[in-house]
Design a protein around this motif. Structure first.
Motif, PDB file in Angstrom:
ATOM      1  N   SER A 100       0.494  -0.841  -0.114  1.00 27.53           N
ATOM      2  CA  SER A 100       0.181   0.260   0.068  1.00 27.53           C
ATOM      3  C   SER A 100       0.728   0.949  -0.363  1.00 27.53           C
ATOM      4  N   HIS A 101       0.413   2.181  -1.072  1.00 34.26           N
ATOM      5  CA  HIS A 101       0.706   3.492  -1.111  1.00 34.26           C
ATOM      6  C   HIS A 101       0.177   4.347  -0.678  1.00 34.26           C
ATOM      7  N   TYR A 102       0.210   5.171   0.409  1.00 40.60           N
ATOM      8  CA  TYR A 102      -0.576   6.904   0.702  1.00 40.60           C
ATOM      9  C   TYR A 102       0.681   7.854   0.226  1.00 40.60           C
ATOM     10  N   ALA A 103       0.094   8.009  -1.080  1.00 35.53           N
ATOM     11  CA  ALA A 103       0.939   9.256  -1.601  1.00 35.53           C
ATOM     12  C   ALA A 103       0.820  10.243  -0.283  1.00 35.53           C
ATOM     13  N   ARG A 104       0.035  10.849  -0.002  1.00 37.16           N
ATOM     14  CA  ARG A 104      -0.002  12.174   1.212  1.00 37.16           C
ATOM     15  C   ARG A 104       0.762  11.769   2.269  1.00 37.16           C
TER      16      ARG A 104
END
Lengths: 675, 197
Positions: free
Chosen positions: A557-561
């Motif tokens: 999972s990538h949480y850009a913010r």
């Protein structure tokens, strides 16, 4: 290649029988075991290859290590007085460990009770041969000279003077290896001076003897102070000899010529004519001329005060020269080669390409082995020229050239696709086109086109390649992917949506899970070509899932913010797919915080050089620290209490920042991720 | 007499402890053949052997740092790594929807791929591998008929028979045979130390 091993079943039981024996058992089985370890049995087939004042050197087979070595024995006509002196040389050299100093392997006493020692057996060409016979370029010679300086500077740092430096005492070979040999006159500095004992007396008389021998045989390379046994020797003595050697490299002649008496006289007064004056027609750079003269100053205090200083001068010269050489060297060679052979223009173009590909491969080879020794570099040089010669030979046939190009394409892809995907594909396409101009219909060339189509996901083009590619090895590898997505017609300008790309990776795993390297290449090319790289995590995840048995076993999972990546898996995880030195797959994502939740093993070194600021390994019990890893921006490391000792963590994980190690609170175990 | 200490530093340690290029090359050279051979033995298809060997070598070099010699012998550990990779490989293949396998890998998954069997296989093959390599080395150090004599002995010929066939005397047949055997034993020990130490 790997199929050539066949076990010899007749040997059943030998392994356990041999290994079950203790030393005693071994001895009783082999009554001559003790004898075997003695030199008589170990070293055989002597053949004399050289002779000095003190010793004879033989080419000898070492049955223990199964190789030819050099065996030094005290000369038959030297009596017991010289035993210690002889062993002294062996011990002295043993105490030196440097790539450009000959190595002593074994010292001992033979069956007749006379001392011997063994050394590396290298080529029997010396620096003198290199200059006199092969006419090597000055640049090459200076590099050899620098290695000699390195060796001598090292010896000085260990308090050892050589005192007999000359071209004959430096072994060189075609692979760039340089070895300073013959330390028979070498002396530990702290033995010099007032308290000269019996040994030094022997050395001196012996030194005088070799001295005379040298003057008789070949011109001298010794310093003025060596002409007088009573004068002190020092670092300057070796500096002087190095000056003489540099003189020889520049001019092809020793600085002192003439009868023995004249040489001795000239030496004592350091009566030497500068290289440029003596050889006005020869090209001798003024700067090097000055270096020679300074090194050969009459008084030691006027010479370079250390070998390192001397070498620095050569460095300066080479530094200026190398930049010019870089421009000319490779392409000048190529141009000459084309001119020499009057090759038609078309082939000229392609040979340039072949040569420049070789250049690329060569440079990559070098950059990959930053710590490559000079020896290896020499080998690469040789490969390069061998390849050029090979191309020259086969240029007659267009077909061969086409095949060569196709092979080069494959190698180029292997080497640089991950680092420079777009350029690599462009270059390869061009080379394939040239190959097809040479030999229209060349199946290998079309095979490469097909492989490149698959790489950029232009399946439409792939399906239109001629049938001849069907028996090329690329075809069975990729055709199922192509047939599953026949509508793909992507290019550098036109990329699939991230969803489509992700779907491709997912389907591909089901079709054939064996081609993870291909998937990584597709990803690398896509990423490099794509303008808007936002939301890329699903594609990266799909490739990782391809490698790790599918979506049930790995999630990313990538949480850009918040700049967080979290990775979960119940398997052993690798993030470097292409061998142990390749780039990490997470490089395609912008993030600063990484959470790992991996049940299997995971080598932390796979994260090397990622710009991670905070790393949480507290939920990955089987993480492997392995080799040390650099995380230059790490500020915070989260671990489980007792997971690793702190000093081990700090040793294995290195950051440019001071980083804190935080122990995860037990109750935080389940509070997962910044969702 | 100092018998060159640097060879005592086993390949394994060198490959692990340092970034010694040469040690890596040697490591790969020595283990590649053996691994490929084992994979063929347990029924990995010829097409896949090369790839899987490569993969195992990568695993090995990667995992070398976790190998704890105090817990298990190198052989056991090597077997463990090979077995796991092979198992994973078969599992992946059996999950392929379309492709039909005519090899006996199904049998392998249910039958021989029992851990203990594979481990035993790897263990005994490893012994044969070392012995075979050792004999190769021995061949290179003896001149003349010495190794022939020894091999005839392995094939069950008696000393007088060998003497007759080779034209040597019976005592020299004995002598040669003992010398080769002794050398072979020493080589086996040296190789064991080098590759397992």
């Amino acid at each position: 290649m790997s199929s050539d091993y066949q076990p010899d079943r007749r040997l059943k039981g030998i392994y356990s029988a041999a290994n079950a024996l203790g030393e005693v058992g071994l001895e009783s089985l082999c009554p001559s075991f003790v004898e075997l370890s003695e030199s008589d049995d170990r070293y055989r087939d002597d053949e004399e290859v050289g002779r000095g004042a003190l010793k004879q050197v033989f080419r000898t087979y070492d049955a223990h290590t199964h190789r030819w070595i050099a065996m030094a024995r005290l000369r038959e006509d030297r009596g017991e007085d010289f035993y210690d002196l002889f062993i002294h040389e062996a011990w002295l050299v043993s105490s030196l460990s440097h790539p450009n100093i000959i190595k002593v392997h074994d010292t001992g006493v033979d069956a007749e009770g006379r001392p011997f020692f063994t050394m590396d057996l290298k080529s029997n060409t010396t620096l003198a041969d290199l200059v006199e016979e092969s006419g090597a370029e000055l640049n090459t010679l200076l590099q050899v000279f620098e290695k000699i300086c390195d060796a001598v500077a090292y010896a000085h740092s260990r308090g050892v003077l050589h005192l007999d430096l000359k071209p004959d005492n430096v072994q060189t070979d075609a692979f760039g290896e340089v070895l300073v040999c013959d330390w028979g006159l070498a002396k530990a500095m702290d033995e010099m001076g007032e308290n000269e004992d019996e040994d030094s007396f022997l050395i001196r008389s012996l030194g005088g003897m070799t001295l005379l021998g040298q003057i008789k045989g070949s011109p001298g390379y010794m310093a003025p102070e060596q002409a007088d046994p009573d004068q002190p020797k020092g670092v300057g003595t070796d500096v002087y000899a190095l000056g003489c050697m540099l003189y020889f490299l520049l001019t092809g002649q020793a600085p002192y010529q003439g009868t023995a008496a004249k040489i001795l006289e000239d030496t004592a007064a350091s009566r030497v004519v500068s290289p440029r004056l003596k050889f006005p027609k020869r090209y001798i750079p003024a700067s090097l001329d000055a270096v020679v003269m300074k090194a050969m100053a009459l008084k030691p205090e006027d010479r370079y005060q250390s070998v390192t200083n001397l070498k620095a001068e050569i460095d300066k010269y080479l530094g200026g020269y190398a930049t010019r050489a870089e421009e000319s060297g490779f392409f000048k060679e190529a141009r000459l080669f084309i001119a020499r052979n009057r090759i038609p223009t078309l082939i000229t173009v392609s040979s340039f390409l072949v040569l420049s590909v070789m250049g690329v491969l060569f440079i990559q080879h070098l950059s990959r082995q930053k710590q490559a020794t000079e020896l290896e570099r020499g080998r690469a040089d040789q490969l390069d020229s061998e390849y050029a010669a090979y191309v020259e030979e086969t240029l007659d046939g267009h077909k061969e050239l086409a095949d060569t190009l196709a092979t080069s394409v494959r190698r180029l892809v292997e080497v640089s696709i991950l680092e420079r995907p777009i350029e690599t594909v462009d270059q390869c396409r061009k080379m394939v086109e040239v190959a097809l101009q040479q030999d229209p219909g060349n199946a290998d060339a079309y095979g490469e086109h097909f492989a490149l189509d698959c790489l950029v996901l232009d399946h439409r083009a792939a399906l239109q390649r001629p049938d001849s590619i069907k028996n090329r090895l690329q075809y069975p590898r990729f055709i199922r992917f192509v047939e599953a997505f026949p509508e793909f017609d992507f290019s550098r300008q036109k990329r699939p949506s991230i969803e489509a790309l992700t779907d491709y990776f997912k389907q591909a795993r089901i079709l054939n899970p064996e081609h993870v390297w291909h998937m990584e290449r597709v990803l690398a090319y896509d990423y490099a070509s794509r303008r808007d790289k936002r939301g890329y995590a699903p594609a990266v995840e799909a490739v990782l899932q391809y490698q790790h048995e599918g979506p049930d076993h790995l999630k990313l999972s990538h949480y850009a913010r918040t700049s967080v990546v979290s990775l979960w898996s119940d398997r052993d995880v690798r993030l470097i797919l292409s061998g142990w030195n390749g780039p990490c797959l997470l490089r395609f994502l912008p993030f600063r915080f990484l959470e790992l939740d991996i049940a299997g093993t995971f080598p932390l070194a796979d994260l090397a050089d990622l710009p991670i600021e905070s790393l949480d390994i507290s939920r990955s019990p089987q993480i492997e620290l392995g080799r040390s890893v650099s995380l230059p921006q790490l500020r915070r490391l989260i671990v489980q209490p007792g997971q690793f000792p702190e000093n081990e963590l700090r040793k294995k994980i290195q950051s440019n920042e001071p980083y804190e190690i935080v122990e995860a609170a037990p109750d935080a175990m389940n509070g997962y991720s910044a969702e | 007499m100092s018998s060159s200490d640097h060879t005592r530093y086993s390949l394994l340690q060198r490959a692990h402890d340092t970034d010694d290029e040469e040690a890596w090359k040697q490591f790969v050279l020595h283990y590649r053949r053996f691994i490929a051979f084992i994979l063929r033995q347990i029924g990995v298809r010829e097409n896949d052997v090369e790839d899987l060997t490569q993969q195992i070598l990568l695993n090995l070099t990667q995992k070398l740092s976790t190998y704890d010699r105090s817990r298990s012998s190198f052989r056991t550990w090597l077997g463990h790594v090979i077995r796991n990779a092979a198992k994973m490989h078969f599992r992946r293949q059996s999950s392929r929807p379309v492709e039909v396998y005519e090899t006996h890998s199904d049998f392998l998954i249910n039958g021989i791929l029992q851990e203990s069997d594979v481990d035993r296989l790897i263990s005994t093959e490893w012994e044969d591998y070392i012995a075979t390599q050792a004999l190769d080395r021995v061949r290179q150090t003896f001149k003349g008929k010495a190794v022939d004599v020894f091999e005839m002995g392995l094939e069950g010929l008696s000393a007088p028979e060998i003497a007759e066939q080779t034209g040597l005397t019976v005592p020299s047949v004995y002598k040669l045979r003992t010398r080769v055997k002794r050398k072979l034993f020493l080589e086996v020990r040296a190789l064991t130390e080098e590759l397992e130490g």
